[in-house]
Scaffold this active site. Structure first.
Site, mmCIF file in Angstrom:
data_model
loop_
_atom_site.group_PDB
_atom_site.id
_atom_site.type_symbol
_atom_site.label_atom_id
_atom_site.label_comp_id
_atom_site.label_asym_id
_atom_site.label_seq_id
_atom_site.Cartn_x
_atom_site.Cartn_y
_atom_site.Cartn_z
ATOM 1 N N ASP A 1 96.283 71.199 35.645
ATOM 2 C CA ASP A 1 95.295 71.655 34.657
ATOM 3 C C ASP A 1 95.373 73.170 34.545
ATOM 4 O OD1 ASP A 1 92.727 71.091 33.031
ATOM 5 O OD2 ASP A 1 92.174 72.755 34.350
ATOM 6 N N TYR B 1 93.750 81.440 31.096
ATOM 7 C CA TYR B 1 94.164 81.840 32.446
ATOM 8 C C TYR B 1 95.418 82.726 32.400
ATOM 9 C CZ TYR B 1 91.233 77.767 33.787
ATOM 10 O OH TYR B 1 90.225 76.846 33.943
ATOM 11 N N GLN C 1 85.770 66.956 31.725
ATOM 12 C CA GLN C 1 86.003 67.753 32.943
ATOM 13 C C GLN C 1 84.724 68.539 33.236
ATOM 14 O OE1 GLN C 1 88.683 71.456 34.582
ATOM 15 N NE2 GLN C 1 89.673 70.115 33.105
#
Ligand code: SF4
Ligand code: SF4
Length: 337
Positions: free
Chosen positions: A50, A55, A165
């Site tokens: 993931d 990021y 999630q």
């Protein structure tokens, strides 16, 4: 060598290792280290990755490391885009950074409120771009991530997603009812923050606590070294022993009135401070070793911890009794404003 057990990821039908690789801390590693982490994951049956557009280098490191190994992994990423055009662009950027022509699961990243949800699901919203990408074979399934359990509970029976999630760990158990409802709809459950963003220092107990439950599909601890891959992949589904239970009691005592669960009940702040985000960035700074990334994200907020006037309205609304103004002083100290 013990390999991680597999579970079905809801209606996707994908078989995922019950421990997956969370991609936030990859940002503080190198390409070389990421390559080794991927090889170690393959050895140990960790087949779920993931990551996120947000990021920084994480998608690109994974993309490079997965060359020749792409088929061994279920690749999952996400975008904060809310409009059709922005999501369309982000899907292409993810495909390019991940050096693949197919992403298994693409998620709407951190949708917090019903207003935001209405925006992404509107005729010109991000969901339309995801549907188009799915129809053209660029992505396989569509998921949603959120820190707000109440919000997910409000949409779970009517939402069109294949996966959700959400945070879940020994000190954040609120999502248990949501998971049961998700399972009834055959929606795959991905657990983020299994170690409460690094606040829980016993990874083995933290992961045991999660995977002993059949209602989750995969827990995704962030991993930044092959040792972490080795340690996490050893965890098996079994009942907690007395020592584990004692540890959980202790960590709950320590963190119960100090750890922000990002529920947002304390909002709105009259000064406009996004209180949970302050604590999220503090965690990235302190516990994830991602100081400059955290500083960068903090700087993008509209208001800062230092603007708190100590009115304490938020304290009265926090169900966990956190002393928010005192905690914000610390956030101000580390970020300088
Ligand atoms: S105490 Fe500070 S953070 Fe809390 S509501 Fe008042 S100004 Fe906002
Ligand atoms: S400070 Fe309290 S109310 Fe606000 S998000 Fe954190 S846990 Fe929830």
């Amino acid at each position: 060598m013990k390999r991680v057990n597999k579970r079905k990821l809801g209606k996707t039908g994908l078989m995922v290792g019950e421990i997956g690789l969370g991609g936030i801390p990859i940002q503080r590693t190198t390409q070389e280290e990421t390559n080794k982490i991927i090889d170690e994951c393959m050895e140990r049956g960790i087949n779920f990755i993931d990551t996120a557009r947000a990021y920084t280098c994480s998608e690109a490191y994974f993309g490079h490391a997965l060359q020749g190994k792409r088929e061994a992994f279920i690749l999952c990423t996400k975008s904060m885009a809310r409009s059709y055009e922005a999501m369309k662009k982000d899907i292409e950027l993810s495909l390019s950074a991940l050096q693949t022509d197919y992403i298994d699961i693409y998620q709407l990243h951190n949708v917090k409120t019903e207003q935001e949800y209405a925006e992404v699901m509107s005729p010109n919203g991000a969901y339309k771009a995801l549907l188009e990408a799915k129809a053209s074979g660029k992505i396989g399934y569509i998921g949603i991530t959120s820190h707000n359990v109440d919000f997910l509970e409000s949409i779970i029976d009517v939402c069109p997603f294949h996966t959700i999630q959400v945070p879940y760990n020994v000190i954040e158990t609120k999502a248990e009812n949501l998971f049961k409802r998700a399972i009834r709809k055959d929606i795959g459950v991905i657990v983020m923050k299994p170690l409460a963003g690094g606040a829980i220092d016993n990874g083995e107990v933290a992961l045991k606590f999660i995977i002993k439950n059949d209602f989750i599909s995969v827990a995704i601890p962030g991993m930044a070294s092959i040792n972490e891959v080795k340690e996490n992949s050893k965890v098996v589904k079994e009942e907690l022993n007395e020592e584990d239970k004692e540890y959980i009691k202790k960590i709950r005592r320590i963190l119960d009135n100090d750890f922000c669960r990002r529920c947002g009940y304390c909002l709105p702040c009259p000064q406009g401070i996004d209180i949970p985000s302050c604590f999220v960035y503090e965690g990235y700074f302190d516990r994830y070793g991602l100081a400059s990334w955290a500083q960068d994200r903090y700087e993008k907020m509209n208001h800062f911890a230092g603007e708190c006037i100590n009115c304490r309205r938020c304290v009265a609304k926090c169900p966990y009794g956190l002393d928010i103004p005192t905690k914000l002083k610390r956030v101000k100290r580390i970020f300088g404003k």
